[in-house]
Structure formats: structure tokens, C-alpha cells
Design a protein around this motif. Structure first.
Motif, mmCIF file in Angstrom:
data_model
loop_
_atom_site.group_PDB
_atom_site.id
_atom_site.type_symbol
_atom_site.label_atom_id
_atom_site.label_comp_id
_atom_site.label_asym_id
_atom_site.label_seq_id
_atom_site.Cartn_x
_atom_site.Cartn_y
_atom_site.Cartn_z
ATOM 1 N N ARG A 140 -51.890 -9.531 -62.863
ATOM 2 C CA ARG A 140 -51.156 -9.429 -61.589
ATOM 3 C C ARG A 140 -50.673 -10.824 -61.218
ATOM 4 O O ARG A 140 -51.442 -11.784 -61.264
ATOM 5 N N GLN A 154 -53.003 -16.191 -50.007
ATOM 6 C CA GLN A 154 -51.830 -15.318 -49.963
ATOM 7 C C GLN A 154 -50.977 -15.634 -48.737
ATOM 8 O O GLN A 154 -51.510 -15.914 -47.680
ATOM 9 N N GLN A 155 -49.677 -15.563 -48.926
ATOM 10 C CA GLN A 155 -48.759 -15.775 -47.809
ATOM 11 C C GLN A 155 -47.959 -14.486 -47.584
ATOM 12 O O GLN A 155 -47.704 -13.747 -48.532
ATOM 13 N N PRO A 156 -47.528 -14.260 -46.334
ATOM 14 C CA PRO A 156 -46.762 -13.033 -46.078
ATOM 15 C C PRO A 156 -45.459 -12.980 -46.873
ATOM 16 O O PRO A 156 -44.944 -11.907 -47.139
ATOM 17 N N TYR A 160 -44.643 -10.419 -55.616
ATOM 18 C CA TYR A 160 -45.662 -9.923 -56.531
ATOM 19 C C TYR A 160 -45.027 -9.253 -57.747
ATOM 20 O O TYR A 160 -43.958 -8.637 -57.641
ATOM 21 N N VAL A 162 -46.267 -7.603 -61.952
ATOM 22 C CA VAL A 162 -47.391 -7.286 -62.821
ATOM 23 C C VAL A 162 -46.928 -7.323 -64.271
ATOM 24 O O VAL A 162 -45.814 -6.891 -64.593
ATOM 25 N N GLN A 180 -60.059 -11.328 -61.177
ATOM 26 C CA GLN A 180 -60.540 -10.520 -60.061
ATOM 27 C C GLN A 180 -61.924 -9.943 -60.368
ATOM 28 O O GLN A 180 -62.663 -9.606 -59.465
ATOM 29 N N GLU A 252 -35.842 -7.070 -54.203
ATOM 30 C CA GLU A 252 -36.487 -5.795 -54.550
ATOM 31 C C GLU A 252 -37.710 -5.582 -53.672
ATOM 32 O O GLU A 252 -37.991 -4.484 -53.220
ATOM 33 N N GLN A 253 -38.441 -6.686 -53.433
ATOM 34 C CA GLN A 253 -39.675 -6.544 -52.680
ATOM 35 C C GLN A 253 -39.460 -6.280 -51.208
ATOM 36 O O GLN A 253 -40.343 -5.803 -50.533
ATOM 37 N N SER A 254 -38.290 -6.626 -50.705
ATOM 38 C CA SER A 254 -38.053 -6.344 -49.291
ATOM 39 C C SER A 254 -37.236 -5.068 -49.133
ATOM 40 O O SER A 254 -36.705 -4.790 -48.068
ATOM 41 N N ARG B 428 -43.537 -2.526 -51.377
ATOM 42 C CA ARG B 428 -42.234 -2.683 -50.748
ATOM 43 C C ARG B 428 -42.279 -1.975 -49.401
ATOM 44 O O ARG B 428 -42.973 -0.957 -49.260
ATOM 45 N N PRO B 429 -41.535 -2.456 -48.424
ATOM 46 C CA PRO B 429 -41.537 -1.759 -47.131
ATOM 47 C C PRO B 429 -41.232 -0.267 -47.290
ATOM 48 O O PRO B 429 -41.848 0.563 -46.630
ATOM 49 N N PHE B 468 -52.789 -10.997 -42.633
ATOM 50 C CA PHE B 468 -52.491 -12.348 -42.144
ATOM 51 C C PHE B 468 -52.722 -12.474 -40.645
ATOM 52 O O PHE B 468 -52.291 -13.435 -40.021
#
Lengths: 267, 519
Positions: A140, A154-156, A160, A162, A180, A252-254, B428-429, B468
Motif C-alpha cells: 500500500r 497521514q495527511q488529509p 493513495y 496499491v 503493517q 482520480e482520488q477526489s 474516493r469521495p 484528522f
């Protein structure tokens, strides 16, 4: 029988010499050519040791064959018993010790550059590209948001992924290696990198992929029944493509699923 | 004595060691056999086993004829599964029999597949040693199969191993290498998935017993992480995502390195296993609940004085009805799986994500306090009061033996600890939105399909921020929420909920103006 053993012990060193000479050229020992500058130096160290060992092997074989040859001629003479020779013992202690000491000193800078954090290339140390978290049975990966520095916590805004570590090519990069659960080992055979991931530790590892391309990442520490499943890849990209890939990952992550629908309506 | 013994000993030792050597080899060889895997077979549901023998036999036979066994798969074309293969039809031709060549035209979408499947490195076509199987679907040879050994792309003629007297009529349709995808899915499933999910997809493979949470049992046709509306099935894409990216927090690893077509083959095989399992489950439900044909019920009826002949008649009726029942339930299943792939089944947020701000998260926090704390706990640690209570098993109507929550497979489960930042269904949101909107049916997390999508986005923002959270960040929000709850009717939850709704919409109104100010 005598002649059989004699020939056998002569053929062995000859075969050893032949293999030793052709092996590096044939890429027999290594998975392809080293893909990183440090890897090349590690390979040349390996080859040096190979030559030393071959030389030693040939020397001892010659001595053995000499003894066999000499004693095979005298059927009636009895062997004599020796209580040891102080001089000989001193020689065969000092010579190997000298060779080992030479190897130890000669490889020190490579070792230091590979393992000692303060000797890591500065640009790699300044900006670790990612945190690689090994777990049963996958890798990961956590990247900082483009333009930010990776934090231990970790930050907001972190990104990420894999089983696919994207790094810029042709420059030294550093990762933080963690696990982990149990012990794993981060192994990049083509880049000559192998580092155990130890529970509770954050281990910095650096490497440099000379050419853009895909490299194999596997686990080299038997970590459980699914150890064989821990195959992943490192993708080295040219700087610009690397940045684009990070932007793409961020996008992609948002993903909120809303824009997609809008696009398909427009079409 | 001793001395003479010593003289003999070396010989006997050597003999013995020879025997030992032979024995060791023997054990090794026997060991290979003893440890070779048992014959793969689809296991029968417990409910099927409980049916009276004639009926359970009929169910098993019907299952076998519709799905086959792991060695010999059957493609039941009713099911919306991509079994693989390339379809096409014969063209008009003047050739006369006996012949083994005829012109064909592949279906437009199958054309690419044809090339991809059979194109050899030298540009020609490779059909393997025994030729690729060709099954006729319509016409003179319907139901028969031949073997294709060549294809000429210029004249578009197929060459078959078999010669026929009468050439197939123009327009006869065929499938080339039918079932190829399912077969490759089977091989990949056996390699990568079987040891946890089991041959039948019952989540009971050899390594399953060591895992918590347990591997998924596909046989109810239910999956947790899907982007479809609450009542709908899972989509191919959802399963593909789970296989590709794994499920963090569980033992399901990522199979990112699989080629796309391999991934597709596994997805299809898993869907097929799931359909097979669900069909058996539904048939059992029908036979147990509606017809009451279990050994137990029949024994009871007999002791109550029901006549054997009467019962036998019912059994015979059920056996005779079996193919029709499979057909009808198969149709229903096919329809529901097809529906899942339709656009209208997909959850698409009605509005874009609300900007992630403290105000938005505060509104999310309020929604969380109202709806989520019973399971996920006040701080989102997954330790709500429901995890301490005894819950009722919906099937039997009795309380579970252990306190806490249970999923539909009967496994004890824990609500997600949201402070860890691990999101099993994706981070993802839109993934979190899907979880909220669609719920997680199998784990009994309720859906919030009727909630204002803006509030859902607020909640997504809040949930993503829980790991957080600074201590005391929402103290004011909590205070306000509980005070308004108290004012509106004290400790009665219903009253609090009724009152909470207008407060929420007020909040939304103020919140949206604030965020627009910022933007």
C-alpha cells in the motif's frame, strides 16, 4: 581410479575458470543488467568477489592436484603425519584475513551510500516520494499531494495507491518503508535493492532507476501463506510524466462521480 | 559376541539403508498422490441436503445440467454472463459439398475479439492443435459442433476439420470457441481466489478458516461494495474494482497486475458462481418455505397421520416442476443481474461534492450524531451501543447468542472504526457517497437514499476528516445538537428526530450561503 580423481580435480578448476569468465558477460547471475548507478557498483563488487573466489579456488585446486599427482607416483611410500606448521598456519590466516579486510574496506563507500541515511544523495533525502506500507499480501502506497512534502503522519491531502509505485526516473528517490503486520522485504531485483520492512520501524530506502520503465517489486521475506501474491511494480517515469501521473492520481482520488455524469450528458 | 556382531553390522546397515531408501522413495511418490488436491466439486447447500432425497436429487441434477461441474462447465445462455467466444454467420456461397470450407461473416463487435483471440505472431491465425471449437446455433447443424483449423482473411473462409455433404445455409449462426472466457476465468479463479473463496464460491476455501473477516460467500448473490442503488445487484465494474484494488482492512489483496482480459474473466466467473449459488438458494427457499419438502417437515407430517401417497404425490409434483422452476427463477435472476448494469441502477450524486469546509463537516457531524452513532459510536470508533446489545436474527426471529452485529452470512461484524482512515469500499469521495446512499445491505448498514444529497456530501466530508479531527473540534456543534434535542422534547428520540429535520435544513441553507461566500 587414481587417474579418474586426478582428471576430476583438474577439470573442476578449468570449468570454474570458464564459467567465471563467461558468466558476467552472459548475465547469468543477475536478473538483467543493473538498472541503477548504485546497482552497477554493487554488480562490480560482486564480480570482484567472484574473481577473488575463483582465484582462491583455482589455487587450492592446483595444490590438491599437485599433492595427488605427487603421491600417486609412489605406491610403496607411507604417508607422514604432521603436527602442524606454525609458519604455514600464520600464512593461511594472514592471507585470507588480508583479502577479507580489503573487501571490507573496498566496499565501504557503496555500503554507506546504500544504507547510511546521511550518505544518501541529498535530493533524495530532502523529498521522499512515497511511503510504502507492506502488508499481508500487498504493497500500500501513500504519496504526498503534488507540491507538498511527505509527512510521517497521514495527511488529509495524501494520495493513495496499491501495488504500483510511481517514481521519477533518472534521479535518486527515497521512500519510507513500513510494515503493517509481519516482516516483509522490499525487493527490486533489477535495481539491486533489497530492504527488510520491520514492524514498528520506518526505514528510508533510496534508489534510482536510470531508464524510465517498469520494474519488478516483490517481497523477499517469507511473510505468510500469501507471500507469493506480493508481486507489484515500480514504474519509473520521466519527470514531466511523473508529475502528470501524480496530478491524475490526485484527480482520480477526489472523484465525486458528479462531473462524470455531466460529461456523458454533454456527449 | 560383540566383536563378531560388529563385523556383520555394516552389511546389515547397508541393507537396511537400501530398504530405507526404497521406502523413502516410495513414501515420496505416494506422498505426491496423497497430497494431490481432491477432485474439485461444487458443494451442495445445507438446505438442499435437508430436502427429502428425491427432491434434493432433482435439485442437484438440475444444477448440474444448468451449470455443470468444475471440470465440465455449462454455459447456460439465459444468464447475462460473457461466456466468451466469437459469434458470426455463414455467407451466401456457390460452393458445393462435400466440403470443409465456407465463407463467413463475424459480428462487428466479435470481429476484434476474433483477431485478438486467434491472431498468431506471423499474422496468420492460430487455432491450436485440435482446432477451435465451433458450435452451430441455428440451421441444419444447430446443436452440433465442428473444429476450425484455418481462416483465410481475404476470402473470409473458415476451414473445418470435418467435411460435410450439405454446406450450412447462408445466415446460419455459430459461436467460435464458446465458453473461452469462462474457462479462462475458472483457471484464474483456481489460481488466485479458490484458496479463500472455495471452489463453489462459498467463502470456505482451505485458508478461509484463518481469516477474519471471513472471505465472501457469493452464493447469496449479495456483495457489500457496489455503486448501484440499494435493491440492485453488483456491477461488473464494482467487482473489477474490488479485485484490482483489494479491500484494505481485510485479507483481500490487490490484483492490480492482472491483465485486463484476465480481470474480466475472473469477474465473469465470480458472477457466474454467484448466479449459480443464488439460484440454488432461491430454489431451496421455495422448496423449504413454500412447499415444506424437507425431511424434518415430512417426518412430522407422517407422525401427524398424513398419508404417504399424498406426500409422495407432492414430491413427484415438485420433481416434475423442477426444470420449469429453474427456468423461471433463472429468468428472474438474469433480469436482476442485467438491470444492475443499466445506467439507471448506478448511483450518481445529484449535486457535486459540497466544498470541504468546517461548516460542511459540522453539518455532517450533526447528521452523524443523528443517524450513525448507534453503531459507529460517538467518536466514530465503531463502538456504538448496538455493538453491546443482543441483536435479533431476522431469519429465525431469535436473539443471537453473542452481543453485537451480524451480517447476512451470520458472521459477527464490527462497524467500521472511522478514525483509522481505512475505507474498505474505496476512499474516493464518490465511494463514500455510494456507501451512504446505497447503504451496505449485507452488513445491515442502512441506506440514506432519500436524504438530501448535500447532507450526504457534508457527511462524506466529515467522515473523511475523522482521522484528522482535533480534540474538541466539534464540541460546540455537539452542544448545540444536544441542546436542540433536549428543547424539542427531552429524551424521546422520535421527538428529537422530528425536530432535528428542520434544524438540519436551516443549517444547510446557512451553510450553502457561507460556502458560496467563500467561493
Amino acid at each position: 581410479m587414481r587417474w579418474f580423481w586426478l582428471t576430476f580435480f583438474i577439470v573442476c578448476p578449468i570449468a570454474a575458470v570458464v564459467f567465471c569468465v563467461i558468466a558476467p558477460g552472459m548475465d547469468w547471475w543477475f536478473p538483467s543488467e543493473a538498472g541503477s548507478p548504485l546497482g552497477e557498483r554493487i554488480d562490480s563488487l560482486f564480480n570482484l568477489i567472484l574473481y577473488i573466489v575463483t582465484g582462491t579456488f583455482i589455487g587450492t585446486q592446483i595444490a590438491l592436484v599437485y599433492v595427488l599427482w605427487k603421491s600417486s607416483k609412489k605406491d610403496d611410500e607411507r604417508a607422514w603425519f604432521s603436527h602442524g606448521s606454525h609458519n604455514l598456519e600464520v600464512i593461511w590466516t594472514i592471507v585470507p584475513a588480508g583479502i577479507l579486510l580489503f573487501i571490507a574496506l573496498y566496499q565501504m563507500d557503496v555500503w554507506a551510500e546504500y544504507r547510511v541515511v546521511s550518505k544518501f544523495p541529498k535530493e533524495a533525502r530532502k523529498a521522499p516520494v512515497a511511503e510504502v506500507m507492506a502488508r499481508q499480501f500487498e504493497w500500500r502506497i501513500r504519496y504526498p499531494e503534488p507540491g507538498r512534502i511527505l509527512q510521517i503522519q497521514q495527511q488529509p491531502t495524501d494520495l493513495y495507491a496499491v501495488n504500483e509505485l510511481i517514481v521519477p526516473a533518472a534521479k535518486p528517490v527515497m521512500i519510507y518503508l513500513k510494515t503493517q503486520d509481519v516482516q516483509h522485504s522490499f525487493f527490486l531485483p533489477e535495481l539491486r535493492v533489497k530492504q527488510d520492512a520491520v514492524p514498528g520501524q520506518i526505514i528510508p530506502v533510496w534508489f534510482e532507476a536510470t531508464e524510465p520503465g517498469e520494474y519488478v517489486l516483490v517481497c523477499a521475506e517469507l511473510c505468510g501463506w500469501g507471500h507469493y501474491k506480493m508481486g507489484a511494480r515500480v514504474v519509473a517515469l520521466a519527470e514531466e510524466q511523473f508529475e502528470a501521473a501524480m496530478e491524475e492520481l490526485a484527480e482520480e482520488q477526489s472523484d465525486d462521480g458528479f462531473a462524470d455524469a455531466g460529461d456523458s450528458d454533454d456527449e | 559376541m560383540r566383536h563378531s556382531h560388529n563385523g556383520v553390522l555394516p552389511v546389515s546397515i547397508r541393507r537396511k539403508s537400501n530398504i530405507l531408501f526404497v521406502l523413502a522413495c516410495g513414501f515420496l511418490l505416494a506422498g505426491c498422490d496423497a497430497f494431490s488436491p481432491p477432485d474439485a466439486e461444487f458443494v451442495v447447500r445445507e438446505e438442499t441436503d435437508q430436502l427429502t432425497s428425491d427432491v434434493s436429487k432433482a435439485v442437484e441434477e438440475e444444477l448440474e445440467s444448468s451449470f455443470g461441474n468444475p471440470h465440465q462447465l455449462v454455459a447456460w445462455l439465459k444468464l447475462p454472463v460473457d461466456f466468451g467466444g466469437v459469434t458470426g454467420a455463414t455467407e451466401e456461397s456457390t460452393l458445393e459439398g462435400p466440403l470443409n470450407k465456407f465463407p463467413v461473416k463475424f459480428d462487428p463487435e466479435a470481429d476484434d475479439k476474433f483477431v485478438a483471440q486467434f491472431q498468431a505472431d506471423d499474422g496468420g491465425f492460430n487455432f491450436g492443435e485440435s482446432g477451435a471449437r465451433l458450435d452451430w446455433m441455428t440451421g441444419e447443424y444447430a446443436g452440433k459442433s465442428m473444429h476450425v483449423i484455418g481462416y483465410d482473411s481475404e476470402s473470409q473462409q473458415l476451414t473445418t476439420k470435418e467435411k460435410v455433404e450439405v454446406p450450412p445455409a447462408a445466415g446460419d449462426t455459430f459461436v467460435l470457441s464458446a465458453g473461452e472466457t469462462l474457462k479462462s476465468g475458472r483457471a484464474l479463479y483456481m489460481e488466485h481466489c479458490l484458496h479463500c473463496h472455495g471452489v463453489s464460491g462459498d467463502g470456505n476455501g482451505p485458508t478461509a478458516q484463518y481469516l477474519n473477516p471471513r472471505p465472501r460467500d457469493y452464493r447469496l448473490g449479495q456483495f457489500k461494495f457496489k455503486a448501484t442503488k440499494p435493491a440492485e445487484k453488483v456491477r461488473q465494474e464494482d467487482l473489477g474494482r474490488v479485485i484490482k484494488y483489494g479491500i484494505p482492512g481485510t485479507y483481500m489483496p490487490s490484483f492490480l497486475l492482472l491483465a485486463d482480459e484476465d480481470l474480466h474473466a475472473i469477474v465473469e466467473y465470480v458472477r457466474w458462481l454467484s448466479m449459480r449459488g443464488e439460484l440454488e438458494y432461491r430454489v431451496d427457499q421455495e422448496l423449504v418455505l413454500a412447499s415444506g419438502l424437507t425431511n424434518e417437515i415430512i417426518a412430522e407430517r407422517k407422525s401427524d397421520g398424513d398419508e404417504d401417497a399424498e406426500i409422495q404425490e407432492e414430491v413427484d409434483e415438485a420433481v416434475a416442476y423442477m426444470p420449469t422452476m429453474f427456468d423461471e427463477l433463472g429468468d428472474q435472476l438474469a433480469e436482476s443481474w442485467l438491470l444492475a448494469e443499466e445506467e439507471e441502477s448506478l448511483i450518481v450524486p445529484a449535486v457535486a461534492r459540497v466544498e470541504d469546509s468546517f461548516e460542511s463537516r459540522a453539518r455532517g457531524r450533526k447528521f452523524f450524531l443523528e443517524k450513525c452513532t448507534n453503531c459507529h459510536g460517538h467518536k466514530g470508533r465503531g463502538n456504538g451501543s448496538m455493538t453491546e446489545d443482543f441483536q435479533k436474527d431476522e431469519e429465525t426471529g431469535e436473539l443471537y447468542a453473542e452481543p453485537g452485529l451480524f451480517d447476512i452470512w451470520g458472521n459477527s461484524i464490527k462497524p467500521r472504526n472511522l478514525t483509522k482512515g481505512l475505507y474498505r469500499g474505496g476512499r474516493r469521495p464518490v465511494d463514500l457517497y455510494h456507501r451512504l446512499y446505497g447503504g451496505i445491505g449485507p452488513s445491515k448498514m442502512p441506506n440514506f437514499a432519500t436524504t438530501d444529497p448535500k447532507i450526504l456530501w457534508d457527511t462524506v466530508n466529515y467522515v473523511l476528516h475523522i482521522p484528522f479531527e482535533k480534540p474538541g473540534e466539534y464540541t460546540e456543534v455537539d452542544k448545540e445538537y444536544f441542546e436542540s434535542k433536549k428543547k424539542s422534547g427531552g429524551d424521546e428520540d422520535k421527538a428529537a428526530e422530528q425536530e432535528a429535520t428542520p434544524t438540519e435544513s436551516e443549517q444547510t441553507a446557512t451553510g450553502s450561503t457561507e460556502s458560496s461566500d467563500q467561493g
